[in-house]
Every structure is written in C-alpha cells, then in structure tokens.
Design an enzyme around this catalytic site. Structure first.
Site, mmCIF file in Angstrom:
data_model
loop_
_atom_site.group_PDB
_atom_site.id
_atom_site.type_symbol
_atom_site.label_atom_id
_atom_site.label_comp_id
_atom_site.label_asym_id
_atom_site.label_seq_id
_atom_site.Cartn_x
_atom_site.Cartn_y
_atom_site.Cartn_z
ATOM 1 N N ASP A 236 -11.169 -7.166 -7.659
ATOM 2 C CA ASP A 236 -11.509 -6.073 -6.735
ATOM 3 C C ASP A 236 -12.845 -5.730 -6.368
ATOM 4 O O ASP A 236 -13.352 -5.428 -5.469
ATOM 5 C CB ASP A 236 -10.747 -4.814 -7.378
ATOM 6 C CG ASP A 236 -9.242 -4.788 -6.992
ATOM 7 O OD1 ASP A 236 -8.704 -5.667 -6.265
ATOM 8 O OD2 ASP A 236 -8.569 -3.913 -7.559
ATOM 9 N N GLU A 360 -11.488 -16.993 -5.261
ATOM 10 C CA GLU A 360 -11.083 -15.492 -5.439
ATOM 11 C C GLU A 360 -10.095 -14.826 -4.637
ATOM 12 O O GLU A 360 -10.070 -13.724 -4.056
ATOM 13 C CB GLU A 360 -12.532 -14.724 -5.471
ATOM 14 C CG GLU A 360 -13.133 -15.192 -6.526
ATOM 15 C CD GLU A 360 -14.713 -14.275 -6.496
ATOM 16 O OE1 GLU A 360 -14.476 -13.171 -6.393
ATOM 17 O OE2 GLU A 360 -15.823 -14.798 -6.698
ATOM 18 N N GLY A 361 -9.097 -16.020 -4.148
ATOM 19 C CA GLY A 361 -7.847 -15.317 -3.604
ATOM 20 C C GLY A 361 -8.174 -15.912 -2.130
ATOM 21 O O GLY A 361 -9.008 -15.482 -1.272
ATOM 22 N N THR A 362 -7.242 -16.590 -1.702
ATOM 23 C CA THR A 362 -7.161 -17.345 -0.283
ATOM 24 C C THR A 362 -7.028 -16.265 0.678
ATOM 25 O O THR A 362 -6.663 -14.997 0.494
ATOM 26 C CB THR A 362 -6.141 -18.297 -0.032
ATOM 27 O OG1 THR A 362 -4.761 -17.510 -0.212
ATOM 28 C CG2 THR A 362 -5.980 -19.693 -1.079
HETATM 29 N N1 COS Z 1 -6.024 -3.928 -10.359
HETATM 30 C C1 COS Z 1 -5.518 -3.382 -11.452
HETATM 31 N N2 COS Z 1 -4.039 -3.888 -11.654
HETATM 32 C C2 COS Z 1 -3.664 -4.534 -10.768
HETATM 33 C C3 COS Z 1 -4.043 -4.981 -9.396
HETATM 34 C C4 COS Z 1 -5.510 -4.461 -9.404
HETATM 35 N N3 COS Z 1 -6.169 -4.816 -8.280
HETATM 36 N N4 COS Z 1 -3.329 -5.713 -8.856
HETATM 37 C C5 COS Z 1 -1.901 -5.826 -9.426
HETATM 38 N N5 COS Z 1 -2.192 -4.893 -10.711
HETATM 39 C C6 COS Z 1 -1.034 -5.023 -11.473
HETATM 40 C C7 COS Z 1 -0.009 -4.074 -10.900
HETATM 41 O O1 COS Z 1 -0.223 -2.605 -10.807
HETATM 42 C C8 COS Z 1 1.189 -4.517 -11.524
HETATM 43 O O2 COS Z 1 1.274 -3.930 -12.817
HETATM 44 P P1 COS Z 1 2.704 -3.254 -13.167
HETATM 45 O O3 COS Z 1 3.491 -4.489 -13.486
HETATM 46 O O4 COS Z 1 2.098 -2.515 -14.527
HETATM 47 O O5 COS Z 1 3.211 -2.258 -12.283
HETATM 48 C C9 COS Z 1 0.724 -5.971 -11.976
HETATM 49 O O6 COS Z 1 -0.578 -6.134 -12.139
HETATM 50 C C10 COS Z 1 1.329 -7.018 -11.388
HETATM 51 O O7 COS Z 1 1.155 -6.840 -9.770
HETATM 52 P P2 COS Z 1 1.710 -7.262 -8.802
HETATM 53 O O8 COS Z 1 3.202 -6.920 -8.655
HETATM 54 O O9 COS Z 1 1.074 -6.583 -7.351
HETATM 55 O O10 COS Z 1 1.315 -8.759 -8.517
HETATM 56 P P3 COS Z 1 1.902 -9.817 -7.722
HETATM 57 O O11 COS Z 1 2.544 -10.893 -8.719
HETATM 58 O O12 COS Z 1 2.899 -9.465 -6.633
HETATM 59 O O13 COS Z 1 0.947 -10.495 -6.784
HETATM 60 C C11 COS Z 1 -1.290 -11.535 -6.205
HETATM 61 C C12 COS Z 1 -0.309 -10.667 -7.062
HETATM 62 C C13 COS Z 1 -0.430 -12.791 -5.508
HETATM 63 C C14 COS Z 1 -1.760 -10.872 -5.225
HETATM 64 C C15 COS Z 1 -2.282 -12.201 -7.100
HETATM 65 O O14 COS Z 1 -1.645 -13.099 -7.961
HETATM 66 C C16 COS Z 1 -3.674 -12.605 -6.483
HETATM 67 O O15 COS Z 1 -4.363 -11.767 -6.053
HETATM 68 N N6 COS Z 1 -3.790 -13.739 -6.646
HETATM 69 C C17 COS Z 1 -4.655 -14.626 -6.198
HETATM 70 C C18 COS Z 1 -5.598 -14.728 -7.442
HETATM 71 C C19 COS Z 1 -6.964 -15.561 -7.147
HETATM 72 O O16 COS Z 1 -7.728 -14.862 -6.691
HETATM 73 N N7 COS Z 1 -7.253 -16.815 -7.637
HETATM 74 C C20 COS Z 1 -8.195 -17.340 -7.447
HETATM 75 C C21 COS Z 1 -8.668 -17.745 -8.916
HETATM 76 S S1 COS Z 1 -10.161 -16.694 -9.109
HETATM 77 S S2 COS Z 1 -11.497 -17.837 -8.480
#
Ligand code: COS
Length: 384
Positions: A236, A360-362
């Site tokens: 974030d 960092e997320g597509t």
């Molecule tokens: N900050 C704090 N907590 C977070 C959060 C954030 N930005 N995003 C999610 N969470 C928490 C949620 O609140 C949830 O917690 P609870 O289970 O206690 O409610 C938990 O994490 C799961 O969240 P969510 O259900 O939204 O996750 P999803 O599995 O539906 O979706 C995505 C997640 C697909 C959006 C996520 O996996 C993602 O961003 N993937 C891309 C990752 C990435 O950037 N990869 C590249 C590698 S880094 S170069």
C-alpha cells in the site's frame, strides 16, 4: 526542462518543494545512465551514493509517502537503474519499519539507510505471484529456531542483498491467514541464490532456494499469521511510488519527444508544426498530469489521513503505469526509426516501463482491488 508545475499543487508542502529541488540538482550532477557493464556493481555503487547523500534516510523508514514519490519520480527521470537501487532499500525494509520490533529496527534500518547494506523483499514464488495466498514456502518452528523450506523467484536484488524479508506459510489458517514474515540474512546456511534472471531492462533479479534454512525465532516480523497483512500494508505504501517512477519515465519520454519534434524537419516543416504530432504531445501531457494527480492524491491521503489507502494506491499504480506505457510508445513513434535504435533514450524507456505494469501487483490485480472496494462501498460494507 521537464514540467514542474505539479510541485505547486496543494498535495505538497514547501518542504517537499525544497526536497524536490535539492534532489533535482543532485541527480543532474550525480546520476548517470548506466545499463551496461556489471549491473550488480552499478547498483552497489548507486546504493552507496544514495546513502552517503542522505536520500535513503528519506525512505528507510518511509516517513512520508509524498517524499518517496517525488524522489522516485525525479530519479526515474534520470535513470531507471538509479530509481531501482533507491527504492529497493525502502521496499526491502518496509515490513521491518512497519511491523518490526525495536531490536529489529535498530539492527536493520540504519545500515540500509546509510547505504552500507542492501535490502530485498521476497514474496513471489514460481506458483504464487498474483495469488499470494498460494505461498508454498514453509516455516516450521523448531525450539528457538524457525526452519524455512521453499523457492522464491523474481526477487529484486537477489545476489546483492544482505538481508531478505521472506514470506512463508506457518499454517495458522488456510490461505492468506496462514502466512508469516521473516528476516533472513544472506549468509544463513541453507539460503542460496540459485539462479539469476536476465531482464529486458537489466537490474539484479533472481531465484532464492531455502533448504532447511534455520533462522532464530526472533527473526519473525510481527505476529504469526500476519504475513499477508504485512505484505499488503507494505505494498500500500510502495504502489503509489511505482506510479511515481512511471511518471518519471513518462515525463522523460515527453521531453525527449518535444525536443525531437522541435528539431527534426519533414516535408519542409518541423515535426512540432504538424497537428498529428501536436495531438500526440497533448495526449501525453494530459496523461502525465492525470497520473500525477492520482499518484500525489494517494501519497497525500496516506500522509495526512492515514489508515488503509489500498484503493488510492491501486488507482495510482494502475493508471500511472498504463498511461506511461502509452506516453513512451507515442514518444518512440515521434522519433520514428531513431526511436527503436538500441541505446536511444526512448528505446530504453520503452523497455524500462514494461515491468512496472507487472511487479508489485499487475494492472489486473489493481483492477480487482479497486472493484472489490467500490462494490463493498456501494453495498455499504464497513471499511476493512
Ligand atoms: N492492508 C492490511 N490488510 C490487508 C490489506 C492491506 N492492504 N489487504 C488485505 N488485507 C487483509 C484483509 O483485511 C484480510 O484480512 P481478514 O481475513 O482478517 O479480513 C486478508 O488480508 C485477506 O484479504 P483479501 O480477502 O482482500 O485478499 P484476497 O485474497 O481477496 O486478495 C489480492 C488479495 C489478490 C488483492 C492480493 O493477493 C494481491 O494484492 N496480490 C498481488 C500481490 C503482488 O503484488 N504480487 C507481486 C509480488 S511483490 S513484487
């Protein structure tokens, strides 16, 4: 001269304007484009320079996302590799700064901020890129130790980092709730950089193998099961800055295109006098300003309102990277054949921008995040 009018926007304070002016002057003197030769050594050199000049202290830890974005934008405009070397120090310490214990912060942040040590963030795996919840690397408690086994890949700074923040499955719950984060020193037995991965725009990248890799339990960040939250909260903060780097690339491409259009003649006129070229220049200018608004809106929101900025971050990264790709493509078009010659600035930018729509997320993941939040808001669900 790149447009700087955005620095007067109300998202920024006078201290940001001063920071940007200082960084601009420093980068013009100190940052040279260097894609060739030993890329590892080039990155080490850049990290030392950024540390010695005090720039890393601005982002290790990130005290202010607007400063992070301004600095990335400026460094990226000068050199993609410089931007990379700079920001990885922040990303590789982001989870420690946000969730580390006082002891972990004291041990890891100052050396990285000085540029004496190099940091890395190890989240992705061969079968878990976008789908973080599918992380397969395991972490098993054994007395006072944790034993890590698995493979991480597409890890930036692999091979040159002194520590890696590694995300692994600890099994408190299935999926996202069963992950934890650990600090792994590069010299830990059982840790190896098993492959290096060449890229279209080179920077250090590779695959890590963790095999019976034993680290102290005190190397865990935050609480068991918090790993997914730690990864997402770190992203974030850094996603708007990916948008800022894209902005830097786009501004550079726009400037290069305008300089070329003012110098090159065709059919008896300068390119800049043709309306079809002017249309491109205008489209690029609008895209750049719109992207900058989203980037600095996200950064301002995090700095001044705080809390989760998942939606604002995702919008900034999505829009700025997608638009920068188009801006750079238009710049190549204005250059014509000269734009696809290896070594031309716009050719380099064309290669450099591509990864930003993926890491960092597509873009597709950012859309899922934005839609998920919009639908939840519409349904009146409480913010998470
Ligand atoms: N900050 C704090 N907590 C977070 C959060 C954030 N930005 N995003 C999610 N969470 C928490 C949620 O609140 C949830 O917690 P609870 O289970 O206690 O409610 C938990 O994490 C799961 O969240 P969510 O259900 O939204 O996750 P999803 O599995 O539906 O979706 C995505 C997640 C697909 C959006 C996520 O996996 C993602 O961003 N993937 C891309 C990752 C990435 O950037 N990869 C590249 C590698 S880094 S170069």
């Amino acid at each position: 001269m790149a447009d700087q009018s955005y620095r007067a926007w109300p998202f920024l304070d006078d201290r940001h304007r001063k920071l940007a002016a200082d960084a601009e002057a420093w980068a013009a003197r100190e940052v040279v484009e260097d894609e060739h030769g030993d890329i590892d050594e080039a990155c080490r050199r850049l990290v030392r320079k950024f540390g010695a000049a005090g720039w890393l202290a601005q982002i290790v830890p990130v005290a202010d996302v607007r400063s992070l974005c301004l600095l990335r934008e400026i460094f990226a405009r000068h050199s993609g590799l410089a931007d990379f070397a700079f920001v990885m120090q922040g990303l590789g310490t982001g989870p420690i700064a946000l969730f580390g214990s006082p002891e972990q912060k004291v041990a890891y942040l100052p050396p990285v901020a000085r540029g004496d040590r190099i940091a890395a963030f190890a989240l992705s795996e061969p079968q878990a890129g976008s789908d973080v919840a599918a992380t397969a690397t395991t972490a098993r408690v054994d007395g006072n130790h944790v034993v890590l086994d698995g493979t991480k890949t597409w890890i930036s700074n692999a091979g040159i980092a002194d520590h890696y923040v590694v995300f692994a499955r600890t099994g408190e719950a299935p999926g996202a709730r069963g992950l934890s984060a650990f600090i792994v020193d590069a010299d830990t037995p059982g840790f190896a950089v098993s492959a290096r991965i060449p890229l279209i725009a080179p920077h250090p990248l590779g695959t890590l193998t963790l095999s019976d890799c034993r680290i102290p339990r005190t190397a865990m960040l935050g609480e068991p099961g918090q790993g997914f939250k730690i990864a997402m909260a770190t992203l974030d903060v850094f996603r708007p800055s990916v948008g800022a780097a894209a902005l830097g690339f786009a501004r550079r491409a726009h400037d290069e295109a305008m300089t070329h259009a003012g110098a090159r003649a065709a059919f008896g006129k300068k390119l800049a006098e043709f309306q079809l070229i002017q249309q491109k220049i205008a489209d690029m200018a609008v895209a750049i300003d719109a992207a900058a608004l989203l980037v600095y809106r996200a950064a301002w929101t995090k700095d001044t309102i705080g809390g989760r900025v998942t939606r604002e971050s995702a919008m900034a990264k999505l829009f700025a990277t997608e638009e920068a790709q188009k801006v750079i493509d238009q710049a190549v078009q204005i250059f014509g054949a000269a734009g696809v010659v290896a070594g031309a600035t716009v050719e380099r930018l064309y290669r450099e921008i591509r990864a930003l729509r993926i890491y960092e997320g597509t873009s597709e993941i950012q859309k899922l995040v934005i839609a998920g939040q919009a639908l939840a808001d519409h349904a009146g669900e409480p913010a998470r």
